[in-house]
Design a protein around this motif. Structure first.
Motif, PDB file in Angstrom:
ATOM      1  N   GLU A  35     -34.784  45.469  46.413  1.00  0.00           N
ATOM      2  CA  GLU A  35     -33.980  46.481  46.405  1.00  0.00           C
ATOM      3  C   GLU A  35     -33.999  47.508  45.347  1.00  0.00           C
ATOM      4  O   GLU A  35     -34.101  48.777  45.163  1.00  0.00           O
ATOM      5  N   GLN A  36     -33.773  46.787  43.908  1.00  0.00           N
ATOM      6  CA  GLN A  36     -33.650  47.581  42.742  1.00  0.00           C
ATOM      7  C   GLN A  36     -35.022  48.063  42.424  1.00  0.00           C
ATOM      8  O   GLN A  36     -35.129  49.231  41.767  1.00  0.00           O
ATOM      9  N   ALA A  37     -36.164  47.320  42.478  1.00  0.00           N
ATOM     10  CA  ALA A  37     -37.505  47.868  42.337  1.00  0.00           C
ATOM     11  C   ALA A  37     -37.711  49.095  43.042  1.00  0.00           C
ATOM     12  O   ALA A  37     -38.311  49.979  42.418  1.00  0.00           O
ATOM     13  N   PHE A  38     -37.297  49.353  44.422  1.00  0.00           N
ATOM     14  CA  PHE A  38     -37.223  50.508  45.227  1.00  0.00           C
ATOM     15  C   PHE A  38     -36.897  51.588  44.822  1.00  0.00           C
ATOM     16  O   PHE A  38     -37.006  52.728  44.606  1.00  0.00           O
ATOM     17  N   LYS A  39     -35.450  51.198  44.156  1.00  0.00           N
ATOM     18  CA  LYS A  39     -34.679  52.365  43.813  1.00  0.00           C
ATOM     19  C   LYS A  39     -35.301  52.787  42.419  1.00  0.00           C
ATOM     20  O   LYS A  39     -35.362  54.098  42.267  1.00  0.00           O
ATOM     21  N   ASP A  40     -35.599  51.943  41.583  1.00  0.00           N
ATOM     22  CA  ASP A  40     -36.578  52.319  40.404  1.00  0.00           C
ATOM     23  C   ASP A  40     -37.637  53.366  40.657  1.00  0.00           C
ATOM     24  O   ASP A  40     -37.703  54.466  39.920  1.00  0.00           O
TER      25      ASP A  40
END
Length: 82
Positions: free
Chosen positions: A71-76
C-alpha cells in the motif's frame, strides 16, 4: 518501499512447559524437551502441530506487513503523478 526479505523464524515451544531447549535424533523423528523431559514421539511434526497457533500468527503478521508495504509503495508511486 518493499523489503528484500520477509523471512521469519518461529521459536517452537514445548506444549507442557513452554521451554525452547530441545534435543533430537538426527532425522528429528524423536524430540525431547530439556526443560521438563517431555518426549515428542512424533518428532518435529508433532512439535510443529502443537505450535501451529504461534506459526499461524507469525504468517498473519507477515501478510499484514507485506500488505502495508505494498500500500505504501503504491501511494509513493502515485504521489509522483500529481
Amino acid at each position: 518501499m518493499l523489503k528484500d526479505n520477509y523471512n521469519r523464524s518461529v521459536q517452537l515451544e514445548c506444549a507442557t512447559c513452554g521451554g525452547q531447549d530441545f534435543e533430537s535424533n538426527d532425522d528429528k523423528t524423536y524430540i525431547k524437551c530439556n526443560t521438563c523431559d517431555r518426549e515428542y514421539l512424533g518428532g518435529y511434526d508433532e512439535l510443529v502441530e502443537y505450535n501451529q497457533g504461534k506459526i499461524n500468527q507469525t504468517v498473519d503478521d507477515v501478510k499484514h506487513e507485506v500488505r502495508d508495504d505494498i500500500e505504501q509503495a503504491f501511494k509513493d508511486m502515485f504521489k509522483k503523478f500529481k
